[in-house]
Scaffold this motif. Structure first.
Motif, PDB file in Angstrom:
ATOM      1  N   ASP A   1       0.805  -1.217   0.000  1.00  0.00           N
ATOM      2  CA  ASP A   1       0.000   0.000   0.000  1.00  0.00           C
ATOM      3  C   ASP A   1       0.838   1.267   0.000  1.00  0.00           C
ATOM      4  O   ASP A   1       0.367   2.337   0.350  1.00  0.00           O
ATOM      5  CB  ASP A   1      -0.961  -0.014   1.199  1.00  0.00           C
ATOM      6  CG  ASP A   1      -0.237  -0.350   2.501  1.00  0.00           C
ATOM      7  OD1 ASP A   1       1.010  -0.372   2.497  1.00  0.00           O
ATOM      8  OD2 ASP A   1      -0.923  -0.599   3.507  1.00  0.00           O
ATOM      9  N   SER A   2       2.092   1.127  -0.388  1.00  0.00           N
ATOM     10  CA  SER A   2       2.950   2.314  -0.458  1.00  0.00           C
ATOM     11  C   SER A   2       3.957   2.113  -1.581  1.00  0.00           C
ATOM     12  O   SER A   2       4.196   0.983  -2.027  1.00  0.00           O
ATOM     13  CB  SER A   2       3.705   2.508   0.856  1.00  0.00           C
ATOM     14  OG  SER A   2       4.643   1.457   1.013  1.00  0.00           O
ATOM     15  N   GLU A   3       4.543   3.220  -2.014  1.00  0.00           N
ATOM     16  CA  GLU A   3       5.526   3.155  -3.092  1.00  0.00           C
ATOM     17  C   GLU A   3       6.706   2.271  -2.692  1.00  0.00           C
ATOM     18  O   GLU A   3       7.196   1.463  -3.480  1.00  0.00           O
ATOM     19  CB  GLU A   3       6.017   4.566  -3.411  1.00  0.00           C
ATOM     20  CG  GLU A   3       6.615   4.689  -4.787  1.00  0.00           C
ATOM     21  CD  GLU A   3       6.938   6.149  -5.129  1.00  0.00           C
ATOM     22  OE1 GLU A   3       8.024   6.384  -5.688  1.00  0.00           O
ATOM     23  OE2 GLU A   3       6.111   7.029  -4.817  1.00  0.00           O
ATOM     24  N   ALA A   4       7.103   2.383  -1.417  1.00  0.00           N
ATOM     25  CA  ALA A   4       8.246   1.598  -0.940  1.00  0.00           C
ATOM     26  C   ALA A   4       7.947   0.099  -1.017  1.00  0.00           C
ATOM     27  O   ALA A   4       8.781  -0.691  -1.469  1.00  0.00           O
ATOM     28  CB  ALA A   4       8.577   1.993   0.504  1.00  0.00           C
ATOM     29  N   ARG A   5       6.728  -0.281  -0.601  1.00  0.00           N
ATOM     30  CA  ARG A   5       6.340  -1.699  -0.647  1.00  0.00           C
ATOM     31  C   ARG A   5       6.301  -2.218  -2.084  1.00  0.00           C
ATOM     32  O   ARG A   5       6.758  -3.322  -2.363  1.00  0.00           O
ATOM     33  CB  ARG A   5       4.961  -1.890   0.011  1.00  0.00           C
ATOM     34  CG  ARG A   5       4.990  -1.890   1.521  1.00  0.00           C
ATOM     35  CD  ARG A   5       5.463  -3.194   2.115  1.00  0.00           C
ATOM     36  NE  ARG A   5       4.436  -4.238   2.098  1.00  0.00           N
ATOM     37  CZ  ARG A   5       4.689  -5.549   2.169  1.00  0.00           C
ATOM     38  NH1 ARG A   5       5.937  -5.968   2.247  1.00  0.00           N
ATOM     39  NH2 ARG A   5       3.717  -6.408   2.143  1.00  0.00           N
ATOM     40  N   VAL A   6       5.744  -1.419  -3.012  1.00  0.00           N
ATOM     41  CA  VAL A   6       5.710  -1.868  -4.408  1.00  0.00           C
ATOM     42  C   VAL A   6       7.110  -2.062  -4.937  1.00  0.00           C
ATOM     43  O   VAL A   6       7.376  -3.048  -5.643  1.00  0.00           O
ATOM     44  CB  VAL A   6       5.015  -0.849  -5.344  1.00  0.00           C
ATOM     45  CG1 VAL A   6       4.724  -1.487  -6.695  1.00  0.00           C
ATOM     46  CG2 VAL A   6       3.755  -0.330  -4.742  1.00  0.00           C
ATOM     47  N   ASN A   7       7.998  -1.138  -4.608  1.00  0.00           N
ATOM     48  CA  ASN A   7       9.366  -1.271  -5.119  1.00  0.00           C
ATOM     49  C   ASN A   7      10.037  -2.540  -4.615  1.00  0.00           C
ATOM     50  O   ASN A   7      10.698  -3.243  -5.372  1.00  0.00           O
ATOM     51  CB  ASN A   7      10.182  -0.025  -4.764  1.00  0.00           C
ATOM     52  CG  ASN A   7       9.769   1.154  -5.634  1.00  0.00           C
ATOM     53  OD1 ASN A   7       9.291   0.965  -6.766  1.00  0.00           O
ATOM     54  ND2 ASN A   7       9.915   2.361  -5.120  1.00  0.00           N
ATOM     55  N   GLN A   8       9.816  -2.848  -3.336  1.00  0.00           N
ATOM     56  CA  GLN A   8      10.308  -4.118  -2.779  1.00  0.00           C
ATOM     57  C   GLN A   8       9.793  -5.312  -3.580  1.00  0.00           C
ATOM     58  O   GLN A   8      10.540  -6.214  -3.946  1.00  0.00           O
ATOM     59  CB  GLN A   8       9.782  -4.309  -1.357  1.00  0.00           C
ATOM     60  CG  GLN A   8      10.633  -3.776  -0.246  1.00  0.00           C
ATOM     61  CD  GLN A   8       9.888  -3.939   1.098  1.00  0.00           C
ATOM     62  OE1 GLN A   8       8.993  -4.778   1.228  1.00  0.00           O
ATOM     63  NE2 GLN A   8      10.257  -3.132   2.078  1.00  0.00           N
TER      64      GLN A   8
ATOM     65  N   GLN B   1       2.530   1.397 -11.081  1.00  0.00           N
ATOM     66  CA  GLN B   1       3.904   0.976 -10.750  1.00  0.00           C
ATOM     67  C   GLN B   1       4.084  -0.527 -10.979  1.00  0.00           C
ATOM     68  O   GLN B   1       5.049  -0.968 -11.573  1.00  0.00           O
ATOM     69  CB  GLN B   1       4.193   1.271  -9.276  1.00  0.00           C
ATOM     70  CG  GLN B   1       4.928   2.562  -9.020  1.00  0.00           C
ATOM     71  CD  GLN B   1       5.225   2.682  -7.528  1.00  0.00           C
ATOM     72  OE1 GLN B   1       4.336   3.023  -6.747  1.00  0.00           O
ATOM     73  NE2 GLN B   1       6.454   2.382  -7.137  1.00  0.00           N
ATOM     74  N   LEU B   2       3.101  -1.276 -10.491  1.00  0.00           N
ATOM     75  CA  LEU B   2       3.169  -2.733 -10.581  1.00  0.00           C
ATOM     76  C   LEU B   2       3.170  -3.189 -12.040  1.00  0.00           C
ATOM     77  O   LEU B   2       3.839  -4.166 -12.404  1.00  0.00           O
ATOM     78  CB  LEU B   2       1.959  -3.323  -9.851  1.00  0.00           C
ATOM     79  CG  LEU B   2       2.070  -4.747  -9.329  1.00  0.00           C
ATOM     80  CD1 LEU B   2       3.253  -4.882  -8.386  1.00  0.00           C
ATOM     81  CD2 LEU B   2       0.777  -5.128  -8.597  1.00  0.00           C
ATOM     82  N   HIS B   3       2.425  -2.478 -12.875  1.00  0.00           N
ATOM     83  CA  HIS B   3       2.334  -2.849 -14.280  1.00  0.00           C
ATOM     84  C   HIS B   3       3.659  -2.680 -15.025  1.00  0.00           C
ATOM     85  O   HIS B   3       3.788  -3.118 -16.156  1.00  0.00           O
ATOM     86  CB  HIS B   3       1.220  -2.044 -14.967  1.00  0.00           C
ATOM     87  CG  HIS B   3      -0.139  -2.679 -14.810  1.00  0.00           C
ATOM     88  ND1 HIS B   3      -0.723  -3.445 -15.789  1.00  0.00           N
ATOM     89  CD2 HIS B   3      -1.018  -2.672 -13.773  1.00  0.00           C
ATOM     90  CE1 HIS B   3      -1.909  -3.869 -15.362  1.00  0.00           C
ATOM     91  NE2 HIS B   3      -2.119  -3.408 -14.148  1.00  0.00           N
ATOM     92  N   GLN B   4       4.639  -2.026 -14.388  1.00  0.00           N
ATOM     93  CA  GLN B   4       5.952  -1.894 -15.036  1.00  0.00           C
ATOM     94  C   GLN B   4       6.716  -3.215 -15.024  1.00  0.00           C
ATOM     95  O   GLN B   4       7.715  -3.356 -15.715  1.00  0.00           O
ATOM     96  CB  GLN B   4       6.801  -0.837 -14.314  1.00  0.00           C
ATOM     97  CG  GLN B   4       6.252   0.576 -14.448  1.00  0.00           C
ATOM     98  CD  GLN B   4       6.897   1.515 -13.426  1.00  0.00           C
ATOM     99  OE1 GLN B   4       7.815   1.121 -12.702  1.00  0.00           O
ATOM    100  NE2 GLN B   4       6.420   2.753 -13.377  1.00  0.00           N
ATOM    101  N   SER B   5       6.270  -4.171 -14.219  1.00  0.00           N
ATOM    102  CA  SER B   5       7.029  -5.420 -14.110  1.00  0.00           C
ATOM    103  C   SER B   5       6.938  -6.222 -15.400  1.00  0.00           C
ATOM    104  O   SER B   5       6.068  -6.005 -16.226  1.00  0.00           O
ATOM    105  CB  SER B   5       6.509  -6.254 -12.934  1.00  0.00           C
ATOM    106  OG  SER B   5       5.829  -7.388 -13.406  1.00  0.00           O
ATOM    107  N   SER B   6       7.862  -7.162 -15.518  1.00  0.00           N
ATOM    108  CA  SER B   6       7.906  -7.971 -16.743  1.00  0.00           C
ATOM    109  C   SER B   6       6.985  -9.187 -16.640  1.00  0.00           C
ATOM    110  O   SER B   6       6.944 -10.025 -17.521  1.00  0.00           O
ATOM    111  CB  SER B   6       9.344  -8.444 -16.963  1.00  0.00           C
ATOM    112  OG  SER B   6       9.708  -9.311 -15.893  1.00  0.00           O
TER     113      SER B   6
END
Lengths: 280, 280
Positions: free
Chosen positions: B49-56, B86-91
Motif C-alpha cells: 500500500d505504499s511506493e516503498a512496498r511496491v518497489n520491494q 507501478q506494478l504494471h511496469q514489471s515484466s
C-alpha cells in the motif's frame, strides 16, 4: 450508461461456482465494496455442477431481473465449458474469472487447463489435512490460558485483555494457515506490575499483543455482562493502559484490534512478526 | 507460446494485494489448480500500500524472473491507480482483477468506483462483528459434547464418531458464516443401540451427521494414538457402521467427510440442510 436505482428496486449480484463459491464470493465482495452507494443484493450459489442446477440458477436470475427491472450481475468461476456456455445465455452482466484468465495462463504455460472441478479447496493431501486439524485442536486446547505446557511448541502466543479478539484470531490462524496459535489473557492479577507474567517470560520471542480502544472494549463486554465492573469504562481503561505498558516495556509487538477484522489481524500479525504459514 | 519448464527452474506466481491478499490468493489457487503439471512457486504479498512496498515487490519479482529464467505471474487486486501503474511496469504476466472488472461494473452502475483500500475484510459493522465472535465462542463452548444445555439455541448440531471432522467444521461455520454450530461425538456408550442418544432427540431437526471412510479414520486416529484400540481397524469400522445405521434410522442427513475439505463440508452441509448464513 447504467440504469437508475431506487431503494425499492434492488439489483442482485450472483456469485456462481461449481465448488464452494468462496473465491467468487470474495471477488464479488471486493468489487462491490468499491460501489458503496449501490444497493446490491448479494447471493452466493455454490455447487452448480449439473444442467439441472444451472437451469434453476438461470430461472432465479431472470426472476431477479424481472422483479427489479435492473440487469443482474454474475461473477463466476465455473470450470466446465458446457455449464459456462449455458450460464452465458443469461441476460446478466457476466464477469467470468476463468474465461478472463485461463487463456493467458494457457498461453504462458503452453498447455491446456485441466478443466477439473473443485481442486482448489479439496483436502489435497493428508499431510496438509493433518497439519490443519492439529493446529485447530492446538488452538482449542491452548485457548484462554487454559493450558500453558504446550507453549513450547506454539508458533505464536497472543496476549491481551479479555475480549480483545485473541480467540477468533487464533482459530483463524489455525484454520487458514495451519499455525499453532495459543493465547493467554492478561488478567487483573497480572496487572500489579507492568512486567510480563512469569509464565510468559520464557516465550517472549513468540508473544504478540492485541490491544483495543477502551470504548470499544466496553461495548463488547457490555454485550456479555451488562453493567458489570468487568464492562465498566474505568476497568476497561485501566486494563488496556496496563497491558499496553506491559507490552511496550517487554518490547512485545502489538496490533490495535479496534478497527480490524479477524482476517486482517491474522494476516497483519503474520506479516509484522515474520511468521510463515504452514499450509496453503 | 510458453517457455519450457525444468524441475530445477520453477516459475513464481505472486498474489499481490493492498489488503489481506486472501481474495487474490483464492483466485490464484483456483486458476493454477487447472495447470497441475506446472511447477509454480506461489507467494502471497499482502498490504502492498505504499511506493516503498511496491518497489520491494517489484525487486522480488525481477529476482524470481532472473533466477528461474521464466516469466513470473502476478495476480493482483490493488485498488490505488498509482500503485497499480507501478506494478504494471514489471515484466510479469499481469492478471489484474480490478482492472478487468471495475470498468464494466462502473458502466453498469453509471458511477465511478471509490478506489478505497481494504473495505472487503473490514469489521464493517458492530452487529456483524459481534455475531461472528459470539458464534466462535458458542462453537468453542459447545464442542465435543462438553455442554448440551445451549443446544436449544444452536443453528446446527454436528454428530459423528470421534475425529470425523466435526470440530474444525463447526469453527469454520462460526468464523465464515456466523453460524452457531455445536457438535456431539457419538461414543461407544451410545452404540449399544442404533437409536439416537437421548440427549439429541429433542433437537433432531438440527442434527447433521459426518461420516468417514474407516480406513481414513484409522490413519487419522493412528496419528493421535498409535496402536491403540481406539485407532484399530476393527474399532473404526464398528463405530462408523453403527453411526451410519443410527443416522439413517433417525433420518438425519449426513455427508461423507473422507474426501472433503473443511470449506467443502461447511458449504455443502449448509446447502443440503438449507441453512442460511448469518453474516457475510
Amino acid at each position: 450508461m447504467g440504469d437508475s436505482v431506487s431503494s425499492a428496486r434492488k439489483r442482485t449480484a450472483f456469485f456462481i461456482s461449481d465448488g464452494t463459491g468462496l473465491t467468487v464470493e470474495g471477488i464479488g465482495h471486493s468489487l462491490l465494496a468499491q460501489f458503496r452507494d449501490q444497493q446490491v443484493e448479494q447471493v452466493t450459489v455454490p455447487y452448480v455442477d449439473s444442467e439441472a442446477r444451472v437451469n434453476q440458477v438461470l430461472q432465479r436470475i431472470e426472476n431477479a431481473a424481472r422483479e427489479s427491472g435492473l440487469q443482474p450481475i454474475i461473477i463466476t468461476s465455473i470450470v466446465s465449458d458446457q455449464i459456462r456456455k449455458q450460464l452465458h445465455q443469461s441476460s446478466a452482466l457476466m464477469l467470468d474469472v476463468f474465461e478472463s484468465y485461463l487463456a493467458p495462463l494457457a498461453t504462458l504455460f503452453g498447455t491446456d487447463p485441466a478443466r477439473t472441478v473443485g481442486i482448489s479447496h479439496g483436502i489435497a493431501d493428508n499431510r496438509r489435512y493433518t497439519a490443519r486439524i492439529d493446529a485447530v485442536h492446538f488452538a482449542m486446547d491452548n485457548d484462554d490460558g487454559r493450558r500453558t505446557r504446550e507453549f513450547e511448541s506454539a508458533d505464536i502466543i497472543l496476549v491481551g485483555v479479555s475480549r480483545s479478539g485473541k480467540t477468533p484470531t487464533c482459530l483463524y490462524l489455525a484454520l487458514q494457515f495451519g499455525l499453532r496459535a495459543a493465547n493467554y489473557p492478561i488478567t487483573e492479577e497480572d496487572m500489579d506490575s507492568t512486567s510480563l507474567p512469569k509464565i510468559l517470560r520464557p516465550f517472549q520471542r513468540k508473544l504478540f499483543g492485541l490491544t483495543i480502544d477502551p470504548r470499544r472494549l466496553v461495548s463488547i463486554r457490555q454485550e456479555r455482562r451488562a453493567n458489570s465492573r468487568y464492562a465498566s469504562p474505568e476497568q476497561c481503561e485501566f486494563e488496556v493502559r496496563q497491558v499496553e505498558q506491559m507490552l511496550r516495556r517487554a518490547q512485545v509487538p502489538y496490533l490495535d484490534a479496534t478497527e480490524l477484522s479477524v482476517e486482517e489481524l491474522a494476516t497483519r500479525l503474520m506479516s509484522q512478526a515474520g511468521i510463515e504459514r504452514r499450509i496453503g
